[in-house]
Design an enzyme around this catalytic site. Sequence first.
Site, mmCIF file in Angstrom:
data_model
loop_
_atom_site.group_PDB
_atom_site.id
_atom_site.type_symbol
_atom_site.label_atom_id
_atom_site.label_comp_id
_atom_site.label_asym_id
_atom_site.label_seq_id
_atom_site.Cartn_x
_atom_site.Cartn_y
_atom_site.Cartn_z
ATOM 1 N N LYS A 296 -12.888 -4.151 10.431
ATOM 2 C CA LYS A 296 -13.576 -3.194 9.556
ATOM 3 C C LYS A 296 -15.020 -3.002 9.988
ATOM 4 O O LYS A 296 -15.542 -1.881 9.947
ATOM 5 C CB LYS A 296 -13.517 -3.691 8.105
ATOM 6 N N GLU B 164 -9.709 6.626 5.518
ATOM 7 C CA GLU B 164 -10.574 6.109 4.448
ATOM 8 C C GLU B 164 -10.068 4.752 3.949
ATOM 9 O O GLU B 164 -10.851 3.852 3.626
ATOM 10 C CB GLU B 164 -10.587 7.114 3.286
ATOM 11 N N GLY C 227 -10.960 -0.851 0.772
ATOM 12 C CA GLY C 227 -9.983 -0.423 -0.241
ATOM 13 C C GLY C 227 -10.260 0.955 -0.808
ATOM 14 O O GLY C 227 -10.273 1.955 -0.090
ATOM 15 N N VAL D 108 0.833 -1.217 0.000
ATOM 16 C CA VAL D 108 0.000 0.000 0.000
ATOM 17 C C VAL D 108 0.866 1.265 0.000
ATOM 18 O O VAL D 108 0.564 2.228 -0.717
ATOM 19 C CB VAL D 108 -0.990 -0.014 1.193
ATOM 20 N N GLY E 13 -1.103 -9.231 -3.483
ATOM 21 C CA GLY E 13 -0.980 -8.138 -2.508
ATOM 22 C C GLY E 13 -2.263 -7.842 -1.755
ATOM 23 O O GLY E 13 -2.376 -6.811 -1.095
#
Length: 434
Positions: free
Chosen positions: A216, A140, A145, A25, A198
């Site tokens: 989440k 965010e 994602g 990321v 990934g």
Amino acid sequence: MRAAPRLHWSIMKQHKIAIMGFGTVGGGTYDILTQNRDYIKRTQGMDVVVARILDRSDAPLVARGIDKSLFCGDVDALAADPEIELAVETMGGVEPAKTFITKMLRAGKSVVTANKELLAKHMHELAPIAEQNGCGLYFEASCVGGVPIIRALNESVQGDKIVSLYGIINGTTNYILSKMTDEGCDYATALAEAQALGFAEADPTSDVEGFDAAYKLSILGSMAFRTCVPYGSILREGITKVTAGDIANARELGYTVKLVAVGKRDGNNIEARVHPAFVPNDHPLAAVSGAFNAVYLRGDFVGDLMFYGAGAGAHPTGSAIVSDIVKALSGAAGYGGFAGDSLEKGISLVGDFVSGYYICVTVADKTGVLSKISNILGDNGVSIKAAVQRSSASGTATVVFLTHRAHEHSVMQALGSIAKLASVERIDSMLRVL
Ligand code: NDP
Ligand code: HSE
């Protein structure tokens, strides 16, 4: 209305930022900031420069052909650097990420993070530190994602009570289940592919055992229901026990197996759970495939809203991070919704809930077995919607039941009694039906 100021490039302020953790990321974020630097200048009126990269060593910089002078191995030096305005945290895990973020916030630098585990476990500690130091915490990228769901929950639907949230919020497990369903791929191969692409966490146990989705759901549920949905109160089951047989049974009965996150509000009661489920094929979530994610919200006035997009991966997640960088550097406040005074009070998290169930049992292929099982289910208030029996050459039979909606506790109690029947060899599976 006053037009936004158009700055000439030569006088445009340069914003120097740091990236802490230069893996999937962090690297994706760097790509966007460098490849679209001029575009961001033109459209956002800001010049964002990655001036420092922190990692264990300079190896990830070297691998990408990035000037080694950007490397910084010392978080204290980074925090003390007056040129650095903001830090992106993409290391993952709780420590040392928590300490590093705290140092940045205490130094007055806003932090953009993708770290849902840290937020779910320690947001209540980090938010006040950001506030006390006049900077923001932006996250965010922590959920779903590249899909702007945090922004939607924070900056839209403020007038609505969210009554339900259904989501596919883990890319790795959705990728694995899609591969198993669509291509007959085996679990281990599909997981290895998700890792290579990934999508998976550094330790994929977090994905496949449902921890990542529970982190989440804690964040999304807290924001949606304007109260704290503690991570530890979420019922959590992963996909490691889902078999090729379950997937085949689902297909035969008109369902698709997905790892779902469910949050529901009924008055002051909230249920929050993450588990694999049979999703009816005509439900919008059944069509969410591969590493894509979706969140399906219902508000009391807005009605149904669906958010869909890439749920994992370097560039979709990097895109969410860059949007937060722009937001933070524009001076917009960080996200609220976890621990403020304005939150809903008097909410209880409930452990029992109502759902349909899929139950698969291997039994001795003898008369009367089915009726014994049906009786136990009936005695516990669980009514059967459909039953299919398949005999095998070995003298056993597999029986698949779909139930009408029933209480979770009643189904668990019934399964406990069914498992004790002498004619029952084993309970193969129990999955909830959405
Ligand atoms: P990676 O493992 O690819 O990258 C993390 C990087 O940080 C690695 O280079 C790692 O080094 C480095 N790092 C870890 N610990 C330290 C430390 N103590 N000091 C210095 N460097 C360190 O992870 P991802 O990029 O996949 O994930 C990063 C974060 O983003 C996690 O919080 C994850 O949950 C979140 N996220 C990931 C998404 C994805 O699609 N991958 C999507 C959304 C969020 P090393 O490899 O040597 O450990
Ligand atoms: N491991 C996570 C997933 C990354 O697969 O969804 C995105 O949060």
